[in-house]
Design an enzyme around this catalytic site. Structure first.
Site, PDB file in Angstrom:
ATOM      1  N   GLU A  85       0.830  -1.209   0.000  1.00 38.16           N
ATOM      2  CA  GLU A  85       0.000   0.000   0.000  1.00 38.16           C
ATOM      3  C   GLU A  85       0.865   1.260   0.000  1.00 38.16           C
ATOM      4  O   GLU A  85       0.623   2.201  -0.747  1.00 38.16           O
ATOM      5  CB  GLU A  85      -0.922   0.007   1.226  1.00 38.16           C
ATOM      6  N   GLY A 106      17.084 -38.281   1.043  1.00 31.70           N
ATOM      7  CA  GLY A 106      16.977 -39.640   0.554  1.00 31.70           C
ATOM      8  C   GLY A 106      15.753 -40.304   1.135  1.00 31.70           C
ATOM      9  O   GLY A 106      14.924 -39.663   1.797  1.00 31.70           O
TER      10      GLY A 106
END
Length: 378
Positions: A46, A308
């Site tokens: 804004e 993994g």
């Protein structure tokens, strides 16, 4: 509001842990100014829209302001946005989503209404919630939003039986992963991945190009590097690994277990620039839930898990995954000893399977990307 959402998206990867916010100012059905939250600590959308040098105060008076998130009303790193909206004489404010931050949470709208400004709220809420899914989880739970990324062959393998995994997916898929790394605040891998692959775990995009859809202009911005987080209960990471050797260049956190488990030289690791984060243990491994709480406490709002099979399983079993990105390549490896993306013991019955939702499928060259959210995630 659509334009405001487009602008908000330009803050991706730069405003964390703040939300992405866009703002458009309209008068006589013409956009006269716009702005977005560009970087953490900078002015909000804004204020950026209402303080442009080429926009005079007279033109702003009696205009309508569209903003994706409720204007703030408190002093933080920047002044309240409600103040400047009132000061500039805005007649009407259209808000996409109420701000769940307890410091705002409806107060911003109340202040604007009390100042005689008409306020309309709840416009394009679903789109804005998706855009700010990281912020919305973090502000409510103070825990990171977690995307678990896997790359596998058509037969569900992440490496050959010898451990070779370069490369399963194509170059376009790998580029997308680097883009994800730039958007998430942290990247997580396990010690097994470090020892087997010796990865850098950085973002190797030299720059990030963004297109302004209204002006049709292309701009280039620098790419943020993710914080590298290695889950290593025993602190056994090799000093000669790329992760350790580059720890002063890329912020690196080593998540370790209790004192009895640690075998590595923590002082030596610290001298290389590695930060040590001590966590509780569960079943002789770092407790993932405790790790999430500790990372959230130091301001890390989002994580990309590139582990993994063991680490992936630990995150899923700990109910710490919000979204899954599964890259599938048209290749077949085979082999009963070739690893799949999710390890661990697994489930006993199908009714206990982790359920996913909101499935999206995207073709990336010859690869396929499947994106899903986890049902029981926050």
């Amino acid at each position: 509001m659509q334009r405001a959402i487009e602008l908000a998206r330009k803050g991706t990867g730069f405003v964390n842990p703040n939300p992405m916010v866009g703002c458009v100012v309209v008068k006589d059905n013409v956009i006269i100014s716009e702005g977005y939250h560009e970087y953490y600590g900078g002015f909000h959308a804004e204020r950026n829209a209402l303080t442009k040098k080429d926009v005079c105060d007279a033109s702003l008076r009696d205009s309508t302001l569209y903003v994706t998130l409720e204007p703030c009303c408190h002093h933080g790193k920047t002044p309240p946005c409600t103040d400047i909206i009132i000061e500039k004489g805005i007649k009407k404010v259209v808000v996409g989503l109420l701000d769940p931050n307890p410091l705002v949470a409806g107060k911003g709208i109340s202040i604007l209404k009390n100042a005689g400004i008409e306020v309309l709220a709840g416009i394009e809420e679903d789109k804005i919630k998706e855009l700010n899914k990281v912020f919305l989880k973090y502000i409510k739970t103070k825990r990171p939003y977690v995307i678990l990324k896997t790359a596998m062959t058509l037969d569900g393998k992440i490496a050959s039986y010898t451990g070779d995994s370069k490369w399963i997916t194509n170059e376009k898929s790998r580029e997308l992963v680097h883009k994800l790394r730039s958007e998430m605040m942290g990247i997580v891998a396990g010690i097994g991945t470090v020892k087997s692959d010796d990865p850098m775990l950085n973002c190797r995009l030299s720059s990030q190009q963004t297109t302004d859809n209204r002006q049709q202009t292309l701009s280039t911005v620098s790419v943020r590097q993710p914080i590298r987080i290695i889950v290593d209960t025993k602190a056994s990471i090799p000093l000669e690994s790329q992760i350790v050797k580059t720890a002063k260049e890329y912020r690196t956190i080593l998540a370790v277990g209790n004192c009895q488990s640690v075998v590595g030289d923590l002082d030596k690791l610290k001298s290389y620039g590695v930060e040590i984060l001590s966590c509780k243990e569960k079943d002789s491994h770092v407790d993932i839930n405790d790790l999430m709480a500790k990372l959230g406490a130091i301001g890390i709002d989002s994580l990309l898990v590139e582990g993994g099979s063991c680490l992936n399983a630990a995150f899923l079993q700990s109910n710490c995954v919000d979204e899954v990105y599964a890259f599938i390549a048209p290749k077949i490896i085979g082999g009963e000893h070739s690893k799949s993306p999710i390890g661990g013991k697994g489930i006993e019955l199908m009714r206990n399977a982790i359920t996913l939702k909101d499935t999206e499928i995207e073709q990336i060259g010859s690869d396929v990307l499947i994106k899903c959210k986890v049902w029981n995630s926050i």
